[in-house]
Design an enzyme around this catalytic site. Structure first.
Site, PDB file in Angstrom:
ATOM      1  N   ARG A  48      54.616  25.099  63.151  1.00  0.00           N
ATOM      2  CA  ARG A  48      54.788  23.732  62.629  1.00  0.00           C
ATOM      3  C   ARG A  48      53.985  22.704  63.419  1.00  0.00           C
ATOM      4  O   ARG A  48      53.802  21.581  62.967  1.00  0.00           O
ATOM      5  CB  ARG A  48      56.274  23.346  62.573  1.00  0.00           C
ATOM      6  CG  ARG A  48      56.517  22.005  61.887  1.00  0.00           C
ATOM      7  CD  ARG A  48      57.959  21.769  61.478  1.00  0.00           C
ATOM      8  NE  ARG A  48      58.909  22.102  62.532  1.00  0.00           N
ATOM      9  CZ  ARG A  48      59.113  21.352  63.621  1.00  0.00           C
ATOM     10  NH1 ARG A  48      58.458  20.238  63.797  1.00  0.00           N
ATOM     11  NH2 ARG A  48      59.991  21.737  64.533  1.00  0.00           N
ATOM     12  N   TYR A 102      45.034  12.266  40.219  1.00  0.00           N
ATOM     13  CA  TYR A 102      45.744  13.518  39.953  1.00  0.00           C
ATOM     14  C   TYR A 102      47.224  13.185  39.672  1.00  0.00           C
ATOM     15  O   TYR A 102      47.816  12.344  40.370  1.00  0.00           O
ATOM     16  CB  TYR A 102      45.606  14.438  41.167  1.00  0.00           C
ATOM     17  CG  TYR A 102      46.436  15.688  41.065  1.00  0.00           C
ATOM     18  CD1 TYR A 102      46.073  16.710  40.197  1.00  0.00           C
ATOM     19  CD2 TYR A 102      47.586  15.837  41.824  1.00  0.00           C
ATOM     20  CE1 TYR A 102      46.846  17.851  40.096  1.00  0.00           C
ATOM     21  CE2 TYR A 102      48.362  16.983  41.718  1.00  0.00           C
ATOM     22  CZ  TYR A 102      47.987  17.982  40.854  1.00  0.00           C
ATOM     23  OH  TYR A 102      48.758  19.105  40.757  1.00  0.00           O
ATOM     24  N   ASP A 174      40.280  12.173  47.591  1.00  0.00           N
ATOM     25  CA  ASP A 174      40.687  13.500  47.148  1.00  0.00           C
ATOM     26  C   ASP A 174      39.413  14.192  46.667  1.00  0.00           C
ATOM     27  O   ASP A 174      38.868  13.851  45.615  1.00  0.00           O
ATOM     28  CB  ASP A 174      41.733  13.382  46.027  1.00  0.00           C
ATOM     29  CG  ASP A 174      42.281  14.734  45.603  1.00  0.00           C
ATOM     30  OD1 ASP A 174      41.544  15.735  45.719  1.00  0.00           O
ATOM     31  OD2 ASP A 174      43.433  14.786  45.138  1.00  0.00           O
ATOM     32  N   LYS A 199      42.776  25.016  44.906  1.00  0.00           N
ATOM     33  CA  LYS A 199      41.735  25.024  43.883  1.00  0.00           C
ATOM     34  C   LYS A 199      40.494  25.774  44.385  1.00  0.00           C
ATOM     35  O   LYS A 199      40.574  26.966  44.595  1.00  0.00           O
ATOM     36  CB  LYS A 199      41.447  23.586  43.461  1.00  0.00           C
ATOM     37  CG  LYS A 199      42.714  22.763  43.150  1.00  0.00           C
ATOM     38  CD  LYS A 199      43.528  23.316  42.000  1.00  0.00           C
ATOM     39  CE  LYS A 199      44.951  22.751  41.945  1.00  0.00           C
ATOM     40  NZ  LYS A 199      45.061  21.298  41.942  1.00  0.00           N
TER      41      LYS A 199
HETATM   42  C1  LIG Z   1      46.015  20.383  42.372  1.00  0.00           C
HETATM   43  C2  LIG Z   1      45.564  19.078  42.896  1.00  0.00           C
HETATM   44  C3  LIG Z   1      46.307  18.380  43.871  1.00  0.00           C
HETATM   45  C4  LIG Z   1      47.643  18.866  44.394  1.00  0.00           C
HETATM   46  O1  LIG Z   1      47.524  20.075  45.022  1.00  0.00           O
HETATM   47  P1  LIG Z   1      48.719  21.173  45.122  1.00  0.00           P
HETATM   48  O2  LIG Z   1      48.091  22.237  45.923  1.00  0.00           O
HETATM   49  O3  LIG Z   1      49.101  21.553  43.729  1.00  0.00           O
HETATM   50  O4  LIG Z   1      49.856  20.504  45.831  1.00  0.00           O
HETATM   51  C5  LIG Z   1      45.802  17.173  44.331  1.00  0.00           C
HETATM   52  N1  LIG Z   1      44.651  16.662  43.849  1.00  0.00           N
HETATM   53  C6  LIG Z   1      43.924  17.300  42.916  1.00  0.00           C
HETATM   54  C7  LIG Z   1      42.670  16.678  42.415  1.00  0.00           C
HETATM   55  C8  LIG Z   1      44.351  18.517  42.400  1.00  0.00           C
HETATM   56  O5  LIG Z   1      43.629  19.127  41.449  1.00  0.00           O
END
Ligand SMILES: *Cc1c(COP(=O)(O)O)cnc(C)c1O
Length: 384
Positions: A48, A102, A174, A199
């Site tokens: 952690r 998102y 992001d 992703k």
């Molecule tokens: C999937 C996604 C997230 C969130 O990610 P998780 O791993 O599902 O928590 C945030 N931003 C974008 C652009 C995403 O595609």
């Protein structure tokens, strides 16, 4: 090992790797311990605290790939998003968000921020001036996402980073849709880079993870909160994610290429009304994308011509699966109005330009001819 001395695929494969000094194995050994003997009074090793051998090794790889000084790896993309925001926002502060976010991120803001006394505004569009227009006396953070979901709108990263600097704000992006292969925002002046590693970093639709990358100073601030929020990733998954990232350069470049070719094919198809892909010259932000991205990514969206039912088309696809997630080596498709943006009112969707028949296509690494054959057979069914 960094970008000065080595190329992308070498860094993906080797940056940060742990040496197996005992058996000379080819890959990083996996250390699953949650308990470590004290080396000295200073080092308390504990998962952690984000400081196990595998966590530290992978963080080094990810920081290197994003041109950052340090990184932390989280249990999900949303753990990374929420920790980054909460680390720099206090009661009474204000944050400017891009209008197209998102879904999970906008839920976090709209459902949770009021109870922490954090104020927020959304821009009217993705133009730099629209971010500056929302800045108030108590603004502390500007947050962008480019390319955006699902219309692949491009925000001028350098311009927004400049506005943040001018007003002494922390800038966050992001960078999930682009991946570190296609876009490196720290080089464009952004302070904090966020990834859902679920992703393109994971890339095989079997890992949930997130990452934050920044300067040592900002990462120290983030760490203070992160260890209390407890959103670290288990070492086994860290180890799997390291394996995934070794092929990220190869995968994403293959996805860029496939998506570029499919975007052109769809754009020239008489059954398709419109294609949204930043690599197409017809995309309104094509020039900007060319300037700030190294590749245009594997995500595209399109609308079928009037009279063709997008639902039926989606159901008739065989190789391309209907699925909520994205960025895997397998191609997937979804209808934003029914899934990711289903909670918005039809008026809100209209305002964002998301038509009911819009389809978001996450292009995988399958052969282009097989993907096209699948689309053709499904269109034939819809026309029938
Ligand atoms: C999937 C996604 C997230 C969130 O990610 P998780 O791993 O599902 O928590 C945030 N931003 C974008 C652009 C995403 O595609």
């Amino acid at each position: 090992m960094d970008h000065k001395s080595h190329g992308l695929n070498t860094l993906c494969t080797h940056a940060g790797e742990l040496e197996d000094s005992v058996y000379k194995g080819a890959v990083s050994p996996l250390y699953m311990s949650t308990s470590y003997a004290f080396e000295d009074v200073e080092v308390k090793r504990y998962p952690r605290y984000f400081n196990t051998p595998n966590q530290v090794a992978l963080a080094k790889k990810i920081a290197t790939l994003e041109y950052g000084e340090e990184a932390l790896i989280f249990g999900s993309g949303m753990a990374a998003v929420s920790t980054a925001l909460m680390a720099f926002l206090h009661k009474g502060d204000h944050v400017v968000f891009q209008n197209t976010l998102y879904g999970g991120t906008s839920n976090l803001v709209v459902e949770e921020f009021d109870k922490f006394g954090i104020e927020y505004s959304f821009t009217v569009d993705c133009k730099p001036a629209s971010f500056e227009a929302e800045i108030k006396e108590n603004t502390k953070v500007i947050y962008i996402e480019t390319p955006s979901n699902p219309l692949l709108t491009i925000t001028d990263v350098q311009a927004v980073a400049g506005i943040a600097k001018k007003h002494n704000l922390v800038s966050m992006i992001d960078n999930t849709f682009a991946s570190p292969v296609n876009q490196n925002p720290i080089k464009l002046g952004i302070d904090i880079v966020i990834h859902s590693a679920t992703k393109y970093m994971g890339g095989h639709s079997d890992i949930l993870a997130g990452a934050l990358i920044s300067s040592k100073e900002h990462m120290d601030t983030i760490f203070q909160l992160a260890k209390n929020f407890g959103g670290s990733l288990s070492d086994y998954t860290v180890w799997l994610l390291e394996r995934s990232i070794k092929t990220m350069g190869l995968r994403v470049k293959a996805q860029n290429k496939n998506a570029g070719k499919l975007a052109k094919y769809l754009e020239n198809h008489p059954d398709v009304a419109r294609v949204y892909y930043p690599g197409l010259e017809s995309h309104p932000d094509h020039e900007l994308a060319k300037e700030q991205m190294k590749g245009f990514g594997g995500m595209l969206s399109f609308e079928l011509r009037d009279g063709l039912d997008a639902d039926i088309f989606q159901k008739k696809l065989k190789l391309i699966k209907s699925s909520m997630s994205l960025a895997g080596v397998e191609s997937t498709i979804l209808s934003p109005s029914k899934t990711s943006h289903g909670l918005l009112t039809p008026e809100e969707r209209e305002k964002q330009g998301i038509k009911d028949g819009l389809l978001r296509f996450s292009v995988g690494i399958e052969e282009k001819k097989d993907l096209i054959a699948d689309i053709e057979q499904a269109l034939k069914e819809v026309r029938a």
